[in-house]
Design an enzyme around this catalytic site. Sequence first.
Site, PDB file in Angstrom:
ATOM      1  N   SER A 144       0.865  -1.182   0.000  1.00  0.00           N
ATOM      2  CA  SER A 144       0.000   0.000   0.000  1.00  0.00           C
ATOM      3  C   SER A 144       0.897   1.226   0.000  1.00  0.00           C
ATOM      4  O   SER A 144       2.014   1.174   0.542  1.00  0.00           O
ATOM      5  CB  SER A 144      -0.871   0.033   1.251  1.00  0.00           C
ATOM      6  OG  SER A 144      -1.406   1.336   1.437  1.00  0.00           O
ATOM      7  N   TYR A 157      -1.317  -0.880  10.283  1.00  0.00           N
ATOM      8  CA  TYR A 157      -1.476  -1.266   8.868  1.00  0.00           C
ATOM      9  C   TYR A 157      -0.270  -0.795   8.059  1.00  0.00           C
ATOM     10  O   TYR A 157       0.309  -1.555   7.274  1.00  0.00           O
ATOM     11  CB  TYR A 157      -2.773  -0.651   8.345  1.00  0.00           C
ATOM     12  CG  TYR A 157      -3.019  -0.793   6.850  1.00  0.00           C
ATOM     13  CD1 TYR A 157      -3.547  -1.972   6.324  1.00  0.00           C
ATOM     14  CD2 TYR A 157      -2.765   0.265   5.976  1.00  0.00           C
ATOM     15  CE1 TYR A 157      -3.794  -2.095   4.960  1.00  0.00           C
ATOM     16  CE2 TYR A 157      -3.018   0.146   4.619  1.00  0.00           C
ATOM     17  CZ  TYR A 157      -3.528  -1.027   4.116  1.00  0.00           C
ATOM     18  OH  TYR A 157      -3.776  -1.141   2.764  1.00  0.00           O
TER      19      TYR A 157
END
Length: 265
Positions: A144, A157
Amino acid sequence: MGQLEGKVAVVTGAASGIGKATAALMAAEGARVLAADINEQELAGVVSAINAAGAEASACHVDITDEAQVATMIHAAVTRYGRLDILHSNAHTGQDDDINVVSNSRDVWDRVLAGTLYGVVYGCKYGVPAMLATGGGSIINMSSNAYLGGDVVRVAYAAAKSAVNAVTQYTATAFGKQGIRCNAIAPGVLVTPPVLKLFRPGVQEIIAEHVLAPRMGEPEDGARLAVFLASDAASFINGQIISCDGGLNAHLGAVPELLRLMTSA
Ligand SMILES: NC(=O)c1ccc[n+]([C@@H]2O[C@H](COP(=O)([O-])OP(=O)(O)OC[C@H]3O[C@@H](n4cnc5c(N)ncnc54)[C@H](O)[C@@H]3O)[C@@H](O)[C@H]2O)c1
């Protein structure tokens, strides 16, 4: 002739979003696809649609946080289709209570690492030997752009995705000479169900302003990059973290504001 003709692929998180689009596109490009997800009901619909379009896919229930289940998934691909050429470790489990380093409990960190990092680790652990049995293959991990800079939420995350990048480069380094390619896709914002949930009024407009393209990103943008990385056209690309963000993170942060000032002057 499709770009992935004759290849066998496993795609995790195939019941929704980027994984769903990737499973469909890989199958349309000629791969035999083991589509894996924890959500069996949605997955069944995805596989039916691929088969109805005349391509080959079958379903595999997996919880990627469970090492034994990931091993079984890889074994199922080899048993069902005879080999493994492509592994797209795309699934992840989001955690709404992942905020910042002060508020996050140890339990939040454990859940996020299990749902974002360990599935990728287990995929490499069992995918690499399965691929080496037939001379190599392509692993595409899902990262990401969250690793590129700070945000006010989702610290665990972002840390887990940074670790995904390291696992990607270390896997490429350890096994590249034996024919394993391991790359990661780092999306910016591709409009999928969890992203839509984040779109409170105004949010989409702010992101659209920063995207250097006349449209928002779609799951198919990630799927096309995954197909390329899986294909022989990418045979000299290894150990890379490749953004798929329409230029969202390619410009200085203040550019939209500056452009507004310049055009209003
Ligand atoms: N969409 C974006 O803008 C974006 C941005 C950056 C990174 N990503 C990454 O792309 C990947 C896919 O994201 P998406 O937006 O398509 O999400 P999504 O929620 O649409 O799809 C995720 C899929 O993973 C499955 N899943 C969840 N937990 C699982 C588990 N434990 N075992 C097996 N399957 C599980 C879900 O059932 C779902 O089908 C993720 O790794 C995400 O971090 C997406």
